[in-house]
Design a protein around this motif. Sequence first.
Motif, PDB file in Angstrom:
ATOM      1  N   LEU A  66       0.831  -1.202   0.000  1.00  0.00           N
ATOM      2  CA  LEU A  66       0.000   0.000   0.000  1.00  0.00           C
ATOM      3  C   LEU A  66       0.866   1.254   0.000  1.00  0.00           C
ATOM      4  N   GLN A  67       1.891   1.279   0.821  1.00  0.00           N
ATOM      5  CA  GLN A  67       2.789   2.436   0.875  1.00  0.00           C
ATOM      6  C   GLN A  67       3.490   2.649  -0.465  1.00  0.00           C
ATOM      7  N   ALA A  68       3.993   1.568  -1.057  1.00  0.00           N
ATOM      8  CA  ALA A  68       4.676   1.677  -2.353  1.00  0.00           C
ATOM      9  C   ALA A  68       3.712   2.137  -3.447  1.00  0.00           C
ATOM     10  N   LEU A  69       2.493   1.637  -3.400  1.00  0.00           N
ATOM     11  CA  LEU A  69       1.480   2.028  -4.376  1.00  0.00           C
ATOM     12  C   LEU A  69       1.144   3.508  -4.232  1.00  0.00           C
ATOM     13  N   LYS A  70       0.955   3.957  -3.011  1.00  0.00           N
ATOM     14  CA  LYS A  70       0.672   5.377  -2.773  1.00  0.00           C
ATOM     15  C   LYS A  70       1.814   6.259  -3.272  1.00  0.00           C
ATOM     16  N   GLU A  71       3.037   5.868  -2.980  1.00  0.00           N
ATOM     17  CA  GLU A  71       4.196   6.649  -3.427  1.00  0.00           C
ATOM     18  C   GLU A  71       4.264   6.724  -4.951  1.00  0.00           C
ATOM     19  N   GLY A  72       4.040   5.589  -5.605  1.00  0.00           N
ATOM     20  CA  GLY A  72       4.076   5.563  -7.062  1.00  0.00           C
ATOM     21  C   GLY A  72       2.980   6.389  -7.697  1.00  0.00           C
ATOM     22  N   LEU A  73       1.787   6.317  -7.142  1.00  0.00           N
ATOM     23  CA  LEU A  73       0.677   7.110  -7.674  1.00  0.00           C
ATOM     24  C   LEU A  73       0.876   8.594  -7.398  1.00  0.00           C
ATOM     25  N   GLU A  74       1.450   8.914  -6.258  1.00  0.00           N
ATOM     26  CA  GLU A  74       1.717  10.320  -5.935  1.00  0.00           C
ATOM     27  C   GLU A  74       2.731  10.913  -6.912  1.00  0.00           C
ATOM     28  N   LYS A  75       3.774  10.168  -7.239  1.00  0.00           N
ATOM     29  CA  LYS A  75       4.788  10.642  -8.190  1.00  0.00           C
ATOM     30  C   LYS A  75       4.188  10.936  -9.555  1.00  0.00           C
ATOM     31  N   ARG A  76       3.129  10.231  -9.894  1.00  0.00           N
ATOM     32  CA  ARG A  76       2.481  10.416 -11.193  1.00  0.00           C
ATOM     33  C   ARG A  76       1.295  11.379 -11.124  1.00  0.00           C
ATOM     34  N   GLY A  77       1.053  11.955  -9.956  1.00  0.00           N
ATOM     35  CA  GLY A  77      -0.048  12.910  -9.807  1.00  0.00           C
ATOM     36  C   GLY A  77      -1.417  12.275  -9.823  1.00  0.00           C
ATOM     37  N   LYS A  78      -1.504  11.002  -9.447  1.00  0.00           N
ATOM     38  CA  LYS A  78      -2.781  10.272  -9.499  1.00  0.00           C
ATOM     39  C   LYS A  78      -3.329   9.897  -8.115  1.00  0.00           C
ATOM     40  N   LEU A  79      -2.591  10.194  -7.062  1.00  0.00           N
ATOM     41  CA  LEU A  79      -2.993   9.733  -5.728  1.00  0.00           C
ATOM     42  C   LEU A  79      -4.344  10.277  -5.298  1.00  0.00           C
ATOM     43  N   ASP A  80      -4.661  11.508  -5.678  1.00  0.00           N
ATOM     44  CA  ASP A  80      -5.935  12.102  -5.267  1.00  0.00           C
ATOM     45  C   ASP A  80      -7.134  11.558  -6.038  1.00  0.00           C
ATOM     46  N   LEU A  81      -6.891  10.659  -6.986  1.00  0.00           N
ATOM     47  CA  LEU A  81      -7.965  10.076  -7.790  1.00  0.00           C
ATOM     48  C   LEU A  81      -8.426   8.716  -7.272  1.00  0.00           C
ATOM     49  N   VAL A  82      -7.771   8.216  -6.219  1.00  0.00           N
ATOM     50  CA  VAL A  82      -8.083   6.872  -5.726  1.00  0.00           C
ATOM     51  C   VAL A  82      -8.233   6.859  -4.211  1.00  0.00           C
ATOM     52  N   SER A  83      -8.961   5.854  -3.739  1.00  0.00           N
ATOM     53  CA  SER A  83      -9.025   5.571  -2.307  1.00  0.00           C
ATOM     54  C   SER A  83      -8.647   4.101  -2.123  1.00  0.00           C
ATOM     55  N   PHE A  84      -8.264   3.752  -0.915  1.00  0.00           N
ATOM     56  CA  PHE A  84      -7.727   2.426  -0.654  1.00  0.00           C
ATOM     57  C   PHE A  84      -8.457   1.736   0.485  1.00  0.00           C
ATOM     58  N   THR A  85      -8.561   0.414   0.361  1.00  0.00           N
ATOM     59  CA  THR A  85      -9.027  -0.450   1.434  1.00  0.00           C
ATOM     60  C   THR A  85      -7.995  -1.547   1.596  1.00  0.00           C
ATOM     61  N   GLN A  86      -7.548  -1.749   2.801  1.00  0.00           N
ATOM     62  CA  GLN A  86      -6.592  -2.825   3.086  1.00  0.00           C
ATOM     63  C   GLN A  86      -7.385  -4.025   3.587  1.00  0.00           C
ATOM     64  N   SER A  87      -7.045  -5.220   3.088  1.00  0.00           N
ATOM     65  CA  SER A  87      -7.872  -6.391   3.358  1.00  0.00           C
ATOM     66  C   SER A  87      -7.043  -7.667   3.385  1.00  0.00           C
ATOM     67  N   SER A  88      -7.656  -8.700   3.951  1.00  0.00           N
ATOM     68  CA  SER A  88      -7.098 -10.043   3.850  1.00  0.00           C
ATOM     69  C   SER A  88      -7.776 -10.758   2.684  1.00  0.00           C
ATOM     70  N   ILE A  89      -7.152 -11.797   2.194  1.00  0.00           N
ATOM     71  CA  ILE A  89      -7.729 -12.578   1.093  1.00  0.00           C
ATOM     72  C   ILE A  89      -9.118 -13.131   1.463  1.00  0.00           C
ATOM     73  N   PRO A  90      -9.302 -13.711   2.661  1.00  0.00           N
ATOM     74  CA  PRO A  90     -10.626 -14.242   2.996  1.00  0.00           C
ATOM     75  C   PRO A  90     -11.747 -13.193   3.018  1.00  0.00           C
ATOM     76  N   GLU A  91     -11.420 -11.929   3.225  1.00  0.00           N
ATOM     77  CA  GLU A  91     -12.435 -10.871   3.261  1.00  0.00           C
ATOM     78  C   GLU A  91     -12.882 -10.410   1.873  1.00  0.00           C
ATOM     79  N   LEU A  92     -12.119 -10.746   0.847  1.00  0.00           N
ATOM     80  CA  LEU A  92     -12.363 -10.200  -0.489  1.00  0.00           C
ATOM     81  C   LEU A  92     -13.769 -10.430  -1.035  1.00  0.00           C
ATOM     82  N   PRO A  93     -14.343 -11.627  -0.925  1.00  0.00           N
ATOM     83  CA  PRO A  93     -15.674 -11.813  -1.508  1.00  0.00           C
ATOM     84  C   PRO A  93     -16.736 -10.850  -0.960  1.00  0.00           C
TER      85      PRO A  93
END
Length: 94
Positions: free
Chosen positions: A19-46
């Motif tokens: 998540l941190q790496a993804l945020k950093e990469g999106l921020e460098k490209r000016g896209k971070l403010d276009l997305v929101s994030f949810t952190q989850s476990s695999i069993p919670e996905l469905p």
Amino acid sequence: MKKIIVACGSGIATSTVALQALKEGLEKRGKLDLVSFTQSSIPELPSIANSHDLLVTTAQGGEGLGIPVVNGLPLIIGINTDQVIDEVIEKLGL
């Protein structure tokens, strides 16, 4: 606003790093403010996938939930990180 799930086996360890790496990469490209994030476990996905646009996972699982899946393992190991960020941006149409 596009919604991204970042998932790992437990929903705590590797998903936090990815998540941190993804945020950093999106921020460098000016896209971070276009997305929101949810952190989850695999069993919670469905139970949450249908309200999100993309899944980035560091573990196996998540296919067949009706949203695109991106392999987030490179975000953990630091190799090909830019390719993962590019894939996320492309799949979300940002």
